[in-house]
Design an enzyme around this catalytic site. Structure first.
Site, PDB file in Angstrom:
ATOM      1  N   SER A  32      -3.777  27.309  27.942  1.00 28.23           N
ATOM      2  CA  SER A  32      -4.259  27.966  29.167  1.00 28.23           C
ATOM      3  C   SER A  32      -5.727  28.345  29.087  1.00 28.23           C
ATOM      4  CB  SER A  32      -3.512  29.281  29.412  1.00 28.23           C
ATOM      5  OG  SER A  32      -2.147  29.112  29.335  1.00 28.23           O
ATOM      6  N   HIS A  63      -3.919  25.145  33.907  1.00 31.37           N
ATOM      7  CA  HIS A  63      -3.516  24.086  32.972  1.00 31.37           C
ATOM      8  C   HIS A  63      -3.906  22.773  33.638  1.00 31.37           C
ATOM      9  CE1 HIS A  63      -0.859  26.397  30.186  1.00 31.37           C
ATOM     10  NE2 HIS A  63      -1.074  27.251  31.147  1.00 31.37           N
ATOM     11  N   HIS A  85       5.872  24.103  29.881  1.00 30.14           N
ATOM     12  CA  HIS A  85       6.445  25.336  29.335  1.00 30.14           C
ATOM     13  C   HIS A  85       7.918  25.462  29.678  1.00 30.14           C
ATOM     14  CE1 HIS A  85       2.136  26.122  30.021  1.00 30.14           C
ATOM     15  NE2 HIS A  85       2.214  26.829  28.908  1.00 30.14           N
ATOM     16  N   TYR A  87       9.194  28.108  30.761  1.00 26.45           N
ATOM     17  CA  TYR A  87       9.323  28.911  31.991  1.00 26.45           C
ATOM     18  C   TYR A  87       9.115  28.095  33.273  1.00 26.45           C
ATOM     19  CZ  TYR A  87       4.181  29.270  31.818  1.00 26.45           C
ATOM     20  OH  TYR A  87       2.846  28.989  31.768  1.00 26.45           O
ATOM     21  N   GLU A  88       8.613  26.867  33.112  1.00 29.42           N
ATOM     22  CA  GLU A  88       8.504  25.995  34.297  1.00 29.42           C
ATOM     23  C   GLU A  88       9.845  25.326  34.584  1.00 29.42           C
ATOM     24  OE1 GLU A  88       4.588  23.668  34.476  1.00 29.42           O
ATOM     25  OE2 GLU A  88       4.735  24.273  32.374  1.00 29.42           O
ATOM     26  N   ALA A 115      -3.245  30.318  24.446  1.00 22.36           N
ATOM     27  CA  ALA A 115      -3.717  31.676  24.737  1.00 22.36           C
ATOM     28  C   ALA A 115      -2.587  32.602  24.321  1.00 22.36           C
ATOM     29  CB  ALA A 115      -3.996  31.820  26.219  1.00 22.36           C
ATOM     30  N   MET A 213       3.597  31.851  24.867  1.00 22.68           N
ATOM     31  CA  MET A 213       4.723  31.144  25.489  1.00 22.68           C
ATOM     32  C   MET A 213       4.748  29.644  25.175  1.00 22.68           C
ATOM     33  SD  MET A 213       4.506  33.120  29.127  1.00 22.68           S
ATOM     34  CE  MET A 213       4.199  34.903  29.143  1.00 22.68           C
ATOM     35  N   SER A 214       4.192  29.277  24.026  1.00 19.12           N
ATOM     36  CA  SER A 214       4.153  27.839  23.692  1.00 19.12           C
ATOM     37  C   SER A 214       4.110  27.674  22.176  1.00 19.12           C
ATOM     38  CB  SER A 214       2.897  27.207  24.311  1.00 19.12           C
ATOM     39  OG  SER A 214       1.744  27.733  23.683  1.00 19.12           O
ATOM     40  N   ASN A 237      -5.776  39.040  25.121  1.00 14.68           N
ATOM     41  CA  ASN A 237      -5.506  40.437  25.498  1.00 14.68           C
ATOM     42  C   ASN A 237      -4.863  41.146  24.318  1.00 14.68           C
ATOM     43  OD1 ASN A 237      -3.304  38.466  26.427  1.00 14.68           O
ATOM     44  ND2 ASN A 237      -2.199  40.400  26.313  1.00 14.68           N
ATOM     45  N   HIS A 249      -2.266  37.042  34.605  1.00 15.58           N
ATOM     46  CA  HIS A 249      -2.509  35.649  34.234  1.00 15.58           C
ATOM     47  C   HIS A 249      -3.991  35.304  34.428  1.00 15.58           C
ATOM     48  CE1 HIS A 249      -1.694  31.457  33.523  1.00 15.58           C
ATOM     49  NE2 HIS A 249      -2.171  31.124  34.709  1.00 15.58           N
TER      50      HIS A 249
HETATM   51  N1  HPA Z   1       2.196  37.743  25.947  1.00 17.33           N
HETATM   52  C1  HPA Z   1       2.736  36.516  26.074  1.00 17.33           C
HETATM   53  N2  HPA Z   1       2.004  35.431  26.343  1.00 17.33           N
HETATM   54  C2  HPA Z   1       0.673  35.588  26.455  1.00 17.33           C
HETATM   55  C3  HPA Z   1       0.048  36.836  26.326  1.00 17.33           C
HETATM   56  C4  HPA Z   1       0.852  37.977  26.059  1.00 17.33           C
HETATM   57  O1  HPA Z   1       0.375  39.115  25.918  1.00 17.33           O
HETATM   58  N3  HPA Z   1      -1.290  36.639  26.491  1.00 17.33           N
HETATM   59  C5  HPA Z   1      -1.453  35.308  26.699  1.00 17.33           C
HETATM   60  N4  HPA Z   1      -0.280  34.664  26.693  1.00 17.33           N
END
Ligand code: HPA
Length: 275
Positions: A32, A63, A85, A87-88, A115, A213-214, A237, A249
């Protein structure tokens, strides 16, 4: 269903477009907001995922959904900008299509980027983290279902997923390009929701330094095929239970884009050190 046959079908189309493909190439998956990390390739062929028959389509903003093939300072590189992903709605096996494509093409090492949220309080947003190990917390595996012996064994060993030599190279390369490179354990969740403070506390207690998430499932598929793996997380973050800030996001994408130049410099330097 992903199988050697379905991947060969995809690869016939890819090879038609990339007639100078070299099997020794290095593969890269960009996460991402990192789509800009590797754009300067010589003799570059660019393919949209939607133009590759049989290939899934990435549905997430930020993406890119493009495949690039070209040369980085003379080294052949295949770059998947945008991934699939859980989640998709993709299965773990489908989400690993780029890895299977690269494995079938004879690519021997893959650099996976993503990310991620920083769970380790010593890490800062904007830092890069070399993934030394992972926790697959998704509850699924890309290896579920019939095993394709052509790809690998039924019960692959996972005692060393992230290649030791590639990790050492990355650490040395980071010094050369003056990029701060943390090291740590990455936990993959299925998403798309971010974590509650209680979940964040749990992941930290379990020994994770970053969450995203990957990556873990892709690394599993790569190791299954005997491909060497290196992973770098871009920490976008801080994800700390007791001072949790709201995470969007958009903010994740923005922060990843800011770290793109450092990611690109590091990957270039690592590639220049490959034989
Ligand atoms: N959690 C899960 N996935 C993420 C995060 C997070 O804090 N930051 C970027 N992708």
């Amino acid at each position: 269903m992903t199988s050697p046959e379905s991947i060969s079908y995809i690869n016939r189309h890819i090879l038609e477009k990339i007639d100078n493909f070299q099997p020794g190439a290095t593969g890269i998956i960009l996460g991402s907001g990192l789509g800009e990390a590797i754009t300067r390739l010589d003799e570059c062929t660019e393919l949209s995922y939607s133009d590759i028959p049989g290939f899934p389509e990435s549905t997430v903003k930020g993406h890119g959904g493009k495949l690039f093939y070209g040369f980085m300072d003379g080294t052949p590189v295949m770059v998947f900008s945008g991934r699939f992903h859980l989640y998709e709605g993709y299965s773990a096996a489908e989400a690993c299509t780029p890895v299977r494509v690269m494995g079938e093409l004879g690519i021997g090492r893959i650099f996976i980027t993503n990310a991620a949220g920083a769970l380790n309080p010593q890490f800062d947003a904007g830092d890069l983290m070399l993934i030394t190990d992972h926790i697959n917390f998704t509850g699924c595996s890309p290896l579920s279902g019939p095993n394709h012996e052509k790809w690998g064994v039924r019960f692959p060993d996972m005692s060393r997923v992230y290649c030791k030599e590639l990790c050492s190279t990355a650490i040395e390369a980071a010094k050369t390009v003056s990029v701060r490179l943390e090291r740590g354990v990455y936990v993959q969740v299925s998403g798309p929701n971010l974590e509650t403070p209680a979940e964040t506390r749990m992941f930290r207690t379990l020994g994770a330094d970053a969450v995203g998430m990957s990556t873990a499932i892709e690394a599993i598929a790569a190791v299954h095929m005997g491909i060497k793996v290196m992973g770098i997380a871009c920490l976008t973050n801080k994800n700390l239970p007791d001072c949790m800030a709201e995470t969007t996001h958009e903010a994740v994408i923005e922060q990843a884009a800011k770290s793109s130049a450092a990611m690109s410099a590091l990957i270039r330097e690592i590639i220049s050190r490959q034989d």
